[in-house]
Design a protein around this motif. Structure first.
Motif, PDB file in Angstrom:
ATOM      1  N   ASP A  19     -16.697   5.983   7.215  1.00 60.83           N
ATOM      2  CA  ASP A  19     -16.853   7.422   6.993  1.00 60.83           C
ATOM      3  C   ASP A  19     -15.892   7.924   5.920  1.00 60.83           C
ATOM      4  OD1 ASP A  19     -18.826   7.548   8.911  1.00 60.83           O
ATOM      5  OD2 ASP A  19     -17.476   8.257  10.502  1.00 60.83           O
ATOM      6  N   GLU A  20     -14.644   7.464   5.989  1.00 60.27           N
ATOM      7  CA  GLU A  20     -13.645   7.912   5.016  1.00 60.27           C
ATOM      8  C   GLU A  20     -13.958   7.380   3.624  1.00 60.27           C
ATOM      9  OE1 GLU A  20     -10.964  10.033   5.251  1.00 60.27           O
ATOM     10  OE2 GLU A  20     -11.923  10.540   7.157  1.00 60.27           O
ATOM     11  N   ALA A  21     -14.393   6.131   3.537  1.00 62.58           N
ATOM     12  CA  ALA A  21     -14.749   5.555   2.237  1.00 62.58           C
ATOM     13  C   ALA A  21     -15.912   6.325   1.621  1.00 62.58           C
ATOM     14  CB  ALA A  21     -15.093   4.078   2.394  1.00 62.58           C
ATOM     15  N   ALA A  22     -16.914   6.628   2.423  1.00 62.75           N
ATOM     16  CA  ALA A  22     -18.062   7.366   1.910  1.00 62.75           C
ATOM     17  C   ALA A  22     -17.662   8.768   1.447  1.00 62.75           C
ATOM     18  CB  ALA A  22     -19.141   7.454   2.990  1.00 62.75           C
TER      19      ALA A  22
ATOM     20  N   TYR B  35       0.817  -1.212   0.000  1.00 65.54           N
ATOM     21  CA  TYR B  35       0.000   0.000   0.000  1.00 65.54           C
ATOM     22  C   TYR B  35       0.857   1.271   0.000  1.00 65.54           C
ATOM     23  CZ  TYR B  35      -3.601  -3.388   1.062  1.00 65.54           C
ATOM     24  OH  TYR B  35      -4.438  -4.479   1.008  1.00 65.54           O
ATOM     25  N   TYR B  36       2.152   1.098   0.200  1.00 59.63           N
ATOM     26  CA  TYR B  36       3.092   2.222   0.179  1.00 59.63           C
ATOM     27  C   TYR B  36       3.960   2.182  -1.078  1.00 59.63           C
ATOM     28  CZ  TYR B  36       1.557   2.837   4.954  1.00 59.63           C
ATOM     29  OH  TYR B  36       0.770   3.043   6.067  1.00 59.63           O
TER      30      TYR B  36
ATOM     31  N   VAL C  72     -12.977  -1.052  -1.825  1.00 58.72           N
ATOM     32  CA  VAL C  72     -12.224  -1.749  -0.785  1.00 58.72           C
ATOM     33  C   VAL C  72     -13.093  -2.893  -0.279  1.00 58.72           C
ATOM     34  CG1 VAL C  72     -11.222  -1.627   1.528  1.00 58.72           C
ATOM     35  CG2 VAL C  72     -10.903   0.266  -0.067  1.00 58.72           C
ATOM     36  N   GLN C  73     -12.525  -4.073  -0.305  1.00 61.84           N
ATOM     37  CA  GLN C  73     -13.200  -5.249   0.256  1.00 61.84           C
ATOM     38  C   GLN C  73     -12.587  -5.521   1.632  1.00 61.84           C
ATOM     39  OE1 GLN C  73     -13.615  -9.981  -0.764  1.00 61.84           O
ATOM     40  NE2 GLN C  73     -13.798  -8.541  -2.463  1.00 61.84           N
ATOM     41  N   ILE C  74     -13.437  -5.681   2.630  1.00 58.32           N
ATOM     42  CA  ILE C  74     -12.961  -5.776   4.000  1.00 58.32           C
ATOM     43  C   ILE C  74     -13.854  -6.717   4.795  1.00 58.32           C
ATOM     44  CG2 ILE C  74     -14.333  -3.797   4.819  1.00 58.32           C
ATOM     45  CD1 ILE C  74     -11.814  -2.947   6.458  1.00 58.32           C
ATOM     46  N   ILE C  75     -13.288  -7.377   5.801  1.00 58.69           N
ATOM     47  CA  ILE C  75     -14.079  -8.227   6.679  1.00 58.69           C
ATOM     48  C   ILE C  75     -14.853  -7.331   7.640  1.00 58.69           C
ATOM     49  CG2 ILE C  75     -14.024 -10.027   8.455  1.00 58.69           C
ATOM     50  CD1 ILE C  75     -11.517 -11.131   7.128  1.00 58.69           C
ATOM     51  N   PHE C  76     -16.157  -7.470   7.584  1.00 61.77           N
ATOM     52  CA  PHE C  76     -17.046  -6.638   8.392  1.00 61.77           C
ATOM     53  C   PHE C  76     -18.307  -7.449   8.659  1.00 61.77           C
ATOM     54  CE2 PHE C  76     -19.891  -2.614   8.388  1.00 61.77           C
ATOM     55  CZ  PHE C  76     -19.730  -2.442   9.759  1.00 61.77           C
ATOM     56  N   ASN C  77     -18.644  -7.618   9.914  1.00 61.04           N
ATOM     57  CA  ASN C  77     -19.845  -8.353  10.298  1.00 61.04           C
ATOM     58  C   ASN C  77     -20.106  -8.099  11.784  1.00 61.04           C
ATOM     59  OD1 ASN C  77     -18.502 -10.432  11.982  1.00 61.04           O
ATOM     60  ND2 ASN C  77     -17.660 -11.193  10.048  1.00 61.04           N
ATOM     61  N   PRO C  78     -21.177  -8.612  12.366  1.00 56.12           N
ATOM     62  CA  PRO C  78     -21.439  -8.359  13.787  1.00 56.12           C
ATOM     63  C   PRO C  78     -20.349  -8.834  14.732  1.00 56.12           C
ATOM     64  CG  PRO C  78     -23.456  -9.047  12.723  1.00 56.12           C
ATOM     65  CD  PRO C  78     -22.353  -9.228  11.706  1.00 56.12           C
ATOM     66  N   PHE C  79     -19.444  -9.696  14.259  1.00 54.04           N
ATOM     67  CA  PHE C  79     -18.320 -10.143  15.073  1.00 54.04           C
ATOM     68  C   PHE C  79     -17.008  -9.462  14.691  1.00 54.04           C
ATOM     69  CE2 PHE C  79     -20.207 -14.600  16.198  1.00 54.04           C
ATOM     70  CZ  PHE C  79     -21.176 -13.982  16.973  1.00 54.04           C
ATOM     71  N   ARG C  80     -17.035  -8.543  13.720  1.00 53.16           N
ATOM     72  CA  ARG C  80     -15.866  -7.743  13.344  1.00 53.16           C
ATOM     73  C   ARG C  80     -16.355  -6.329  13.052  1.00 53.16           C
ATOM     74  NH1 ARG C  80     -11.185 -10.405  11.054  1.00 53.16           N
ATOM     75  NH2 ARG C  80     -10.636  -8.461  10.041  1.00 53.16           N
ATOM     76  N   GLN C  81     -16.492  -5.519  14.092  1.00 52.26           N
ATOM     77  CA  GLN C  81     -17.196  -4.259  13.959  1.00 52.26           C
ATOM     78  C   GLN C  81     -16.305  -3.026  13.788  1.00 52.26           C
ATOM     79  OE1 GLN C  81     -20.381  -3.512  16.710  1.00 52.26           O
ATOM     80  NE2 GLN C  81     -20.995  -5.659  16.809  1.00 52.26           N
TER      81      GLN C  81
ATOM     82  N   LEU D  93      -7.566   2.346   4.788  1.00 52.98           N
ATOM     83  CA  LEU D  93      -7.423   3.804   4.845  1.00 52.98           C
ATOM     84  C   LEU D  93      -6.276   4.285   3.969  1.00 52.98           C
ATOM     85  CD1 LEU D  93      -8.023   4.342   8.667  1.00 52.98           C
ATOM     86  CD2 LEU D  93      -9.564   5.013   6.802  1.00 52.98           C
ATOM     87  N   LYS D  94      -5.186   3.526   3.948  1.00 50.12           N
ATOM     88  CA  LYS D  94      -4.065   3.908   3.092  1.00 50.12           C
ATOM     89  C   LYS D  94      -4.428   3.736   1.621  1.00 50.12           C
ATOM     90  CE  LYS D  94       0.016   5.156   1.829  1.00 50.12           C
ATOM     91  NZ  LYS D  94       0.390   6.596   1.913  1.00 50.12           N
ATOM     92  N   ALA D  95      -5.110   2.652   1.293  1.00 52.14           N
ATOM     93  CA  ALA D  95      -5.432   2.358  -0.110  1.00 52.14           C
ATOM     94  C   ALA D  95      -6.290   3.445  -0.735  1.00 52.14           C
ATOM     95  CB  ALA D  95      -6.144   1.009  -0.214  1.00 52.14           C
ATOM     96  N   ILE D  96      -7.230   3.986   0.017  1.00 53.25           N
ATOM     97  CA  ILE D  96      -8.138   4.962  -0.590  1.00 53.25           C
ATOM     98  C   ILE D  96      -7.500   6.336  -0.754  1.00 53.25           C
ATOM     99  CG2 ILE D  96     -10.184   3.728   0.195  1.00 53.25           C
ATOM    100  CD1 ILE D  96     -10.555   5.719   2.403  1.00 53.25           C
TER     101      ILE D  96
END
Length: 339
Positions: free
Chosen positions: A189-192, A129-130, A172-181, A161-164
């Motif tokens: 917020d930054e992506a939006a 990413y750098y 950006v594809q990211i792990i996000f679910n009720p167990f990874r909040q 955050l660095k990629a965007i």
């Protein structure tokens, strides 16, 4: 099926289909099972499919290309793939134009697509990413018409955050679910703010959030839920979202009980009669910055049920509180600051 904007890629079904399971690492899946799963997804209104060149060494891509051939030609579906994990050794310097060009051309052949809709760097080492030259290489492939858009699949919020910061990164594809909040805070917020599409993978925590697993569940030898629980093959966060298995079972049981209690409460006015996986997917879709969720399954009934989460009304306050309470009580200490 509702649709949302995915960066500059366009409108996609907000519930997509994650095609890792029809490639490899989830036990034996026959060709006929894989074909039936993809067909069920299309029948359920899904038009966004996510795969990678390493899922079954290209098997997942080839199956999608064959089953969706007419839809691809008619531009009625969007197919995202990933590149980079074929590298051996998997090191930052190898994320160069020569290798990316080779991977992209192979995926174009596997999928039968002249121009790939979306190519994502596949969870590269953080140092990538750098390396502006890596993103310059993706831009060159886009200029040549080999890919239409590019993005990244990340392990950690900081990588996203660095990629965007790179203006060409559309997703950006990211792990996000009720167990990874953790992504629900700064990252969304930054992506939006940058109009970057967000694809949520592992939305059901490798099955923990289906409520179908138990301490007696026997995972096949070639199922990552067997061999990668300690991160021996790849990042442990990809398996059960990084939650220790027994902890995750307890958390899933607690969440199911609390959701059932909410459903039995006559003051709950949402009208949702939720299964645990539908609750989990609806929880994700209630975040406006989320573009698509990509649960995977080889069971047509489950695929249809997942797709139906798109038509559910947003969660009520009691359900949201149940998710927050279970996360804080069982899960947060194991995952929150790690990814």
């Amino acid at each position: 099926m509702n649709h949302r904007t995915l960066g500059n890629v366009g409108e996609v079904s907000e519930v997509g289909y994650g095609a890792w399971q029809i490639g490899s690492d989830w036990g034996d899946v026959t060709e006929s099972e894989a074909v039936a799963a993809v067909e069920a997804a299309r029948d359920a209104g899904i038009d966004f499919f996510d795969t990678a060149d390493v899922y079954g060494d290209g098997r997942s891509e080839r199956i999608l290309g064959d089953v969706l051939e007419d839809d691809i030609d008619a531009e009625e579906v969007t197919v995202a793939t990933k590149a980079g994990r074929r590298l051996n050794p998997h090191v930052p310097d190898e994320y160069n134009e020569t290798n990316l060009r080779r991977f992209v051309n192979r995926s174009r052949e596997n999928l039968g697509m002249e121009t790939l809709d979306l190519v994502q760097l596949h969870c590269p080492p953080t140092d990538v990413y750098y390396q502006p030259e890596t993103f310059d290489a993706l831009a060159a492939l886009a200029d040549e018409g080999k890919i239409a858009n590019y993005g990244v699949s990340v392990e950690r919020v900081e990588e996203g955050l660095k990629a965007i910061e790179y203006p060409g990164v559309e997703t950006v594809q990211i792990i996000f679910n009720p167990f990874r909040q953790r992504p629900a805070k700064l990252f969304l917020d930054e992506a939006a703010a940058r109009d970057v599409g967000v694809i949520c993978r592992v939305p059901l925590a490798s099955g923990l959030l289906t409520g179908a697993l138990s301490r007696d569940t026997d995972f096949a030898e070639d199922d990552h839920r067997n061999y990668n629980r300690e991160g021996d093959a790849f990042d442990v966060g990809e398996t059960f979202a990084g939650v220790p298995y027994e902890v995750g079972l307890d958390a899933a049981d607690a969440l199911a009980e609390r959701v059932d209690a909410v459903a039995d409460d006559p003051t709950d006015a949402t009208g949702n009669d939720l299964s645990l996986p539908q609750l989990s997917l609806r929880w994700l879709l209630d975040h406006d910055a989320v573009s698509a969720v990509i649960p995977g399954s080889t069971t047509p009934e489950h695929i249809r049920s997942n797709a139906a989460a798109s038509d559910l009304v947003p969660l009520g306050e009691a359900d949201r509180e149940a998710v927050a309470d279970v996360y804080d009580e069982f899960v947060r200490e194991h995952v929150h600051q790690r990814w």
